[in-house]
Design a protein around this motif. Structure first.
Motif, PDB file in Angstrom:
ATOM      1  N   ARG A   1      37.738  43.204  28.571  1.00 29.54           N
ATOM      2  CA  ARG A   1      38.889  43.971  28.081  1.00 29.54           C
ATOM      3  C   ARG A   1      39.436  44.815  29.223  1.00 29.54           C
ATOM      4  O   ARG A   1      38.675  45.372  30.015  1.00 29.54           O
ATOM      5  N   ALA A   2      40.752  44.893  29.268  1.00 33.82           N
ATOM      6  CA  ALA A   2      41.413  45.702  30.290  1.00 33.82           C
ATOM      7  C   ALA A   2      42.693  46.289  29.711  1.00 33.82           C
ATOM      8  O   ALA A   2      43.267  45.746  28.760  1.00 33.82           O
ATOM      9  N   GLY A   3      43.115  47.371  30.293  1.00 26.70           N
ATOM     10  CA  GLY A   3      44.368  47.997  29.880  1.00 26.70           C
ATOM     11  C   GLY A   3      45.020  48.659  31.067  1.00 26.70           C
ATOM     12  O   GLY A   3      44.354  49.022  32.037  1.00 26.70           O
ATOM     13  N   GLY A   4      46.330  48.779  30.997  1.00 25.26           N
ATOM     14  CA  GLY A   4      47.052  49.410  32.084  1.00 25.26           C
ATOM     15  C   GLY A   4      48.505  49.608  31.721  1.00 25.26           C
ATOM     16  O   GLY A   4      48.913  49.418  30.577  1.00 25.26           O
ATOM     17  N   ASN A   5      49.269  49.990  32.722  1.00 21.81           N
ATOM     18  CA  ASN A   5      50.667  50.313  32.491  1.00 21.81           C
ATOM     19  C   ASN A   5      51.571  49.631  33.500  1.00 21.81           C
ATOM     20  O   ASN A   5      51.153  49.309  34.620  1.00 21.81           O
ATOM     21  N   LEU A   6      52.801  49.441  33.083  1.00 25.05           N
ATOM     22  CA  LEU A   6      53.803  48.839  33.946  1.00 25.05           C
ATOM     23  C   LEU A   6      54.206  49.822  35.038  1.00 25.05           C
ATOM     24  O   LEU A   6      54.229  51.030  34.819  1.00 25.05           O
ATOM     25  N   ALA A   7      54.530  49.294  36.207  1.00 25.11           N
ATOM     26  CA  ALA A   7      54.957  50.135  37.319  1.00 25.11           C
ATOM     27  C   ALA A   7      56.365  50.675  37.074  1.00 25.11           C
ATOM     28  O   ALA A   7      56.698  51.777  37.487  1.00 25.11           O
ATOM     29  N   ARG A   8      57.171  49.882  36.423  1.00 25.03           N
ATOM     30  CA  ARG A   8      58.525  50.296  36.055  1.00 25.03           C
ATOM     31  C   ARG A   8      58.907  49.522  34.793  1.00 25.03           C
ATOM     32  O   ARG A   8      58.235  48.605  34.389  1.00 25.03           O
ATOM     33  N   ARG A   9      60.005  49.901  34.214  1.00 30.23           N
ATOM     34  CA  ARG A   9      60.401  49.277  32.942  1.00 30.23           C
ATOM     35  C   ARG A   9      60.852  47.829  33.172  1.00 30.23           C
ATOM     36  O   ARG A   9      61.717  47.547  33.970  1.00 30.23           O
ATOM     37  N   HIS A  10      60.216  46.932  32.458  1.00 27.83           N
ATOM     38  CA  HIS A  10      60.537  45.509  32.461  1.00 27.83           C
ATOM     39  C   HIS A  10      60.664  45.065  31.010  1.00 27.83           C
ATOM     40  O   HIS A  10      60.136  45.718  30.113  1.00 27.83           O
ATOM     41  N   ALA A  11      61.289  43.940  30.772  1.00 28.10           N
ATOM     42  CA  ALA A  11      61.235  43.349  29.439  1.00 28.10           C
ATOM     43  C   ALA A  11      59.810  42.845  29.230  1.00 28.10           C
ATOM     44  O   ALA A  11      59.218  42.250  30.131  1.00 28.10           O
ATOM     45  N   ALA A  12      59.264  43.119  28.074  1.00 25.62           N
ATOM     46  CA  ALA A  12      57.878  42.743  27.791  1.00 25.62           C
ATOM     47  C   ALA A  12      57.646  41.255  27.981  1.00 25.62           C
ATOM     48  O   ALA A  12      56.624  40.830  28.524  1.00 25.62           O
ATOM     49  N   PHE A  13      58.614  40.425  27.560  1.00 26.65           N
ATOM     50  CA  PHE A  13      58.394  38.981  27.653  1.00 26.65           C
ATOM     51  C   PHE A  13      58.387  38.495  29.102  1.00 26.65           C
ATOM     52  O   PHE A  13      57.782  37.476  29.406  1.00 26.65           O
ATOM     53  N   ASN A  14      59.028  39.234  30.016  1.00 29.22           N
ATOM     54  CA  ASN A  14      58.969  38.846  31.428  1.00 29.22           C
ATOM     55  C   ASN A  14      57.553  39.011  31.975  1.00 29.22           C
ATOM     56  O   ASN A  14      57.039  38.139  32.674  1.00 29.22           O
ATOM     57  N   ILE A  15      56.912  40.124  31.670  1.00 29.00           N
ATOM     58  CA  ILE A  15      55.552  40.375  32.149  1.00 29.00           C
ATOM     59  C   ILE A  15      54.575  39.429  31.459  1.00 29.00           C
ATOM     60  O   ILE A  15      53.688  38.857  32.095  1.00 29.00           O
ATOM     61  N   ALA A  16      54.732  39.233  30.160  1.00 28.97           N
ATOM     62  CA  ALA A  16      53.859  38.308  29.436  1.00 28.97           C
ATOM     63  C   ALA A  16      54.008  36.897  29.994  1.00 28.97           C
ATOM     64  O   ALA A  16      53.025  36.172  30.156  1.00 28.97           O
ATOM     65  N   GLY A  17      55.230  36.501  30.324  1.00 32.24           N
ATOM     66  CA  GLY A  17      55.460  35.179  30.910  1.00 32.24           C
ATOM     67  C   GLY A  17      54.772  35.030  32.247  1.00 32.24           C
ATOM     68  O   GLY A  17      54.206  33.973  32.562  1.00 32.24           O
ATOM     69  N   LEU A  18      54.791  36.088  33.044  1.00 31.67           N
ATOM     70  CA  LEU A  18      54.090  36.084  34.330  1.00 31.67           C
ATOM     71  C   LEU A  18      52.591  35.895  34.115  1.00 31.67           C
ATOM     72  O   LEU A  18      51.950  35.075  34.786  1.00 31.67           O
ATOM     73  N   MET A  19      52.027  36.609  33.146  1.00 30.93           N
ATOM     74  CA  MET A  19      50.601  36.490  32.860  1.00 30.93           C
ATOM     75  C   MET A  19      50.273  35.103  32.307  1.00 30.93           C
ATOM     76  O   MET A  19      49.233  34.526  32.621  1.00 30.93           O
ATOM     77  N   GLN A  20      51.174  34.544  31.509  1.00 27.26           N
ATOM     78  CA  GLN A  20      50.974  33.200  30.982  1.00 27.26           C
ATOM     79  C   GLN A  20      50.942  32.174  32.117  1.00 27.26           C
ATOM     80  O   GLN A  20      50.120  31.258  32.116  1.00 27.26           O
ATOM     81  N   THR A  21      51.807  32.346  33.099  1.00 28.83           N
ATOM     82  CA  THR A  21      51.825  31.459  34.267  1.00 28.83           C
ATOM     83  C   THR A  21      50.498  31.524  35.006  1.00 28.83           C
ATOM     84  O   THR A  21      49.950  30.496  35.418  1.00 28.83           O
TER      85      THR A  21
END
Length: 148
Positions: free
Chosen positions: A68-88
């Motif tokens: 398990r891990a948790g953290g925060n975005l460095a700056r505001r992004h659309a959530a689906f953009n970051i999730a898509g990056l993690m999916q890749t």
């Protein structure tokens, strides 16, 4: 995704041991954390590193391990953009998509889930903008017979 079941493409003979699966779970989790930092979209740190047997979601005589891990975005992004990056990154590690993220995404919340058919490890990544931590990563092994 709370119950543990065997998938037809991973037989017991091919399945790694719990120790091997836990080691791979941590390796893959660390790779996700590194990819997040390298992309400069955010940072996260592990809060659990597959170091305890847990029975939640398994049959009474079985256990599994979690990352398990948790953290925060460095700056505001659309959530689906970051999730898509993690999916890749999950796909690059050999994970197959478990959900179509188009069904459960918007600007403020997105979830991706993948399963490695070789190790039977599952990862879920949730990115949410309205609450901190913004990023939650949960990985788990399959359920294994309890030693002893």
């Amino acid at each position: 995704m709370t119950a543990c079941t065997s998938e037809p493409d991973t037989t017991e003979a091919e399945k790694p041991t719990l120790a091997e699966a836990a080691q791979q779970l941590v390796k893959d989790g660390d790779a996700l954390l590194t990819s997040l930092a390298e992309s400069q979209t955010g940072t996260a740190s592990a809060t659990e590193r597959a170091d305890q047997d847990k029975g939640e979601g398994c049959l009474p005589d079985e256990v599994q391990r979690f990352f398990r891990a948790g953290g925060n975005l460095a700056r505001r992004h659309a959530a689906f953009n970051i999730a898509g990056l993690m999916q890749t990154h999950l796909r690059a590690l050999g994970y197959e998509d478990l959900v179509d993220d188009l069904d459960i995404r918007d600007q403020k919340l997105s979830v991706v889930a993948g399963r490695d058919p070789k190790t039977d490890i599952t990862y879920v990544v949730a990115v949410q903008l309205e609450q901190k931590p913004n990023i939650r990563i949960v990985g788990k092994t399959a359920c294994y017979k309890q030693a002893g």
